[in-house]
Motif scaffolding. Sequence first.
Motif, PDB file in Angstrom:
ATOM      1  N   CYS A 156       0.832  -1.205   0.000  1.00 41.76           N
ATOM      2  CA  CYS A 156       0.000   0.000   0.000  1.00 41.76           C
ATOM      3  C   CYS A 156       0.872   1.263   0.000  1.00 41.76           C
ATOM      4  O   CYS A 156       1.884   1.337   0.691  1.00 41.76           O
ATOM      5  CB  CYS A 156      -0.921   0.003   1.220  1.00 41.76           C
ATOM      6  N   GLN A 157       0.430   2.257  -0.790  1.00 38.39           N
ATOM      7  CA  GLN A 157       1.203   3.504  -0.882  1.00 38.39           C
ATOM      8  C   GLN A 157       0.703   4.537   0.112  1.00 38.39           C
ATOM      9  O   GLN A 157       1.210   5.643   0.176  1.00 38.39           O
ATOM     10  CB  GLN A 157       1.078   4.063  -2.306  1.00 38.39           C
ATOM     11  N   ASN A 158      -0.322   4.168   0.837  1.00 39.28           N
ATOM     12  CA  ASN A 158      -1.004   5.160   1.662  1.00 39.28           C
ATOM     13  C   ASN A 158      -1.304   4.603   3.052  1.00 39.28           C
ATOM     14  O   ASN A 158      -2.382   4.796   3.584  1.00 39.28           O
ATOM     15  CB  ASN A 158      -2.317   5.518   0.945  1.00 39.28           C
ATOM     16  N   ARG A 159      -0.341   3.866   3.576  1.00 36.54           N
ATOM     17  CA  ARG A 159      -0.546   3.150   4.822  1.00 36.54           C
ATOM     18  C   ARG A 159      -0.736   4.067   6.017  1.00 36.54           C
ATOM     19  O   ARG A 159      -0.134   5.138   6.080  1.00 36.54           O
ATOM     20  CB  ARG A 159       0.679   2.283   5.086  1.00 36.54           C
ATOM     21  N   PRO A 177      -3.242  -1.247   5.755  1.00 39.19           N
ATOM     22  CA  PRO A 177      -3.437  -0.821   4.368  1.00 39.19           C
ATOM     23  C   PRO A 177      -4.623   0.140   4.275  1.00 39.19           C
ATOM     24  O   PRO A 177      -5.536   0.069   5.091  1.00 39.19           O
ATOM     25  CB  PRO A 177      -3.751  -2.130   3.644  1.00 39.19           C
ATOM     26  N   CYS A 178      -4.594   1.038   3.275  1.00 32.67           N
ATOM     27  CA  CYS A 178      -5.688   2.006   3.162  1.00 32.67           C
ATOM     28  C   CYS A 178      -6.917   1.384   2.503  1.00 32.67           C
ATOM     29  O   CYS A 178      -8.033   1.845   2.699  1.00 32.67           O
ATOM     30  CB  CYS A 178      -5.232   3.233   2.372  1.00 32.67           C
ATOM     31  N   ASN A 179      -6.700   0.339   1.716  1.00 33.86           N
ATOM     32  CA  ASN A 179      -7.777  -0.352   0.992  1.00 33.86           C
ATOM     33  C   ASN A 179      -8.464   0.535  -0.047  1.00 33.86           C
ATOM     34  O   ASN A 179      -9.554   0.228  -0.511  1.00 33.86           O
ATOM     35  CB  ASN A 179      -8.825  -0.927   1.962  1.00 33.86           C
ATOM     36  N   GLU A 180      -7.825   1.668  -0.399  1.00 33.49           N
ATOM     37  CA  GLU A 180      -8.430   2.625  -1.328  1.00 33.49           C
ATOM     38  C   GLU A 180      -7.512   2.923  -2.511  1.00 33.49           C
ATOM     39  O   GLU A 180      -7.984   3.258  -3.591  1.00 33.49           O
ATOM     40  CB  GLU A 180      -8.693   3.971  -0.615  1.00 33.49           C
ATOM     41  N   CYS A 181      -6.206   2.820  -2.298  1.00 31.00           N
ATOM     42  CA  CYS A 181      -5.255   3.304  -3.304  1.00 31.00           C
ATOM     43  C   CYS A 181      -5.226   2.408  -4.548  1.00 31.00           C
ATOM     44  O   CYS A 181      -5.874   1.368  -4.594  1.00 31.00           O
ATOM     45  CB  CYS A 181      -3.858   3.428  -2.695  1.00 31.00           C
ATOM     46  N   GLU A 182      -4.434   2.821  -5.530  1.00 29.68           N
ATOM     47  CA  GLU A 182      -4.423   2.083  -6.799  1.00 29.68           C
ATOM     48  C   GLU A 182      -3.749   0.722  -6.673  1.00 29.68           C
ATOM     49  O   GLU A 182      -3.814  -0.097  -7.579  1.00 29.68           O
ATOM     50  CB  GLU A 182      -3.745   2.924  -7.892  1.00 29.68           C
TER      51      GLU A 182
HETATM   52 ZN    ZN Z   1      -3.588   1.316  -0.136  1.00 30.10          ZN
END
Ligand code: ZN
Length: 494
Positions: free
Chosen positions: A63-66, A71-76
């Motif tokens: 994840c790039q947006n932890r 994990p953010c479960n939203e990112c690409e």
């Molecule tokens: Zn993510």
Amino acid sequence: MNLVLYRKYRPLNFGSVVNQEHIKTTLANAVANNRVGHAYLFTGPRGVGKTTLARIFARAINCQNRTGSEPCNECEICKPFLENTSLDLLEIDAASHTGVDNIRELIDHLQFAPTKATYKVIIVDEVHMLSKGAFNALLKTLEEPPSHAVFILATTEIHKVPATIISRTQRFDFKKVGIADLSKHLAYVASDNQIKVSEGALMEIATAADGSFRDGLSLLDQVMNYAEGEITEELVETVLGLTGVKTLSKFLDLLVENQTQEAVSFISDLTYGGKDLYQFEKDFLEYLRKILLTKVGTTSDFGYTEEISQKMKDQAQALELPRIMQIIQIFQKAEGEIKWSSIQSLPLELAAVEATEENNPPQSPLILRGDEAAEEPPLNVREGEGELFAKVQAHWPQILEKLKEYNHSLISSLKLAQPISIEGKELVVIFPYKFHKDAIEARKNRIVVDQVIEEVTGLKLMVKPTLQKGEAQVEQKDELVESALKIMGGEVEN
Ligand SMILES: [Zn+2]
């Protein structure tokens, strides 16, 4: 299996995974500290969260947006991982892809760098199902994995995974989920769906799920389909064909109190009530196991309600350990017989009789005498064994005649037998055939024979059936045999 609720309530981050605390923490720390290994092995029973945690971990390390380790479960990265459309996440079920070609394909795929993610994650479910060739191919890759590869192998049968594979992985042992934890989780799911469920009903479902989240949610799903209004214990028992813990407890009470008639009626009621007797047997054994664990002090916390926990403790305390073991053995034997019995309830009814009868205080004079004889040698035996034996021998035909009145079938076992001596308080009787000896050896039969000997001769003796060595004497035309055959209306053949 109904998996609607299971899918809907599958945890999406470490924090929402119930149970498996130690594993969650270790994996989350690995993410936070950026210390990701190349191979993990998740082992444990089915439905306890192995695949769920594998997927969370796969997203978390990419994840790039932890947030922290979550994990953010939203990112690409997260989104295609969640939808299972990413080329960087590969999940295979080894149960249906056992061959070496399947693994080679995986390995080829691994040669290419990840498309977007940092790591290519390969989740192999039921890894123990791989063929030998497939394991060898996998082992080679595990020995020198590409730097971007992360393997997560999951199995319910660790003993089938080669040691060479295990030693290349970080191993995590998943535990069954406790009844209390599972009940709590089910309560949350039910309330989230505006369904009222009684505490007892939740406990029943959690017990039936046997430590598996997946099963617990699937069972709740099943019961919810039938519920109009509140889900009660009774509804759960009816829908799932279970015998509730209270009912099991009551059945044990009947056995312990030696209430033979009530215990047998109890089984009949189950039969007429359309209960699955095999399931009942399983449930009852599981209940007995818990009583045993309580008795030996392993644990008494099974996540049941206070009332039931107390009842189980009382039962365990009131019972001697050998008695618990005896009941378990009797019902374990019945379990094996139910499947093959033409009358399904019969093995259970027999078990109920056996479990209650064996510990009944002696009531009939026959049994009373047998027990006394077992306890202390009566005085009259010490008078002189030779004399006593002569007396028995002289009365043998009458003994056989009398036995015929009691139990006709005993005669066929005894007609070829001969008393040969008295040793202490035992009357040694030899039998030419083992099955005759065995028949008289059965406790109930022996007691009858002992009783008749006493009635005829006034001597308190215990029959000791012994197998005759060799067959030389089998056809011997003997006075005793002759008189025995006369009683049977037979003739001695030469
Ligand atoms: Zn993510």
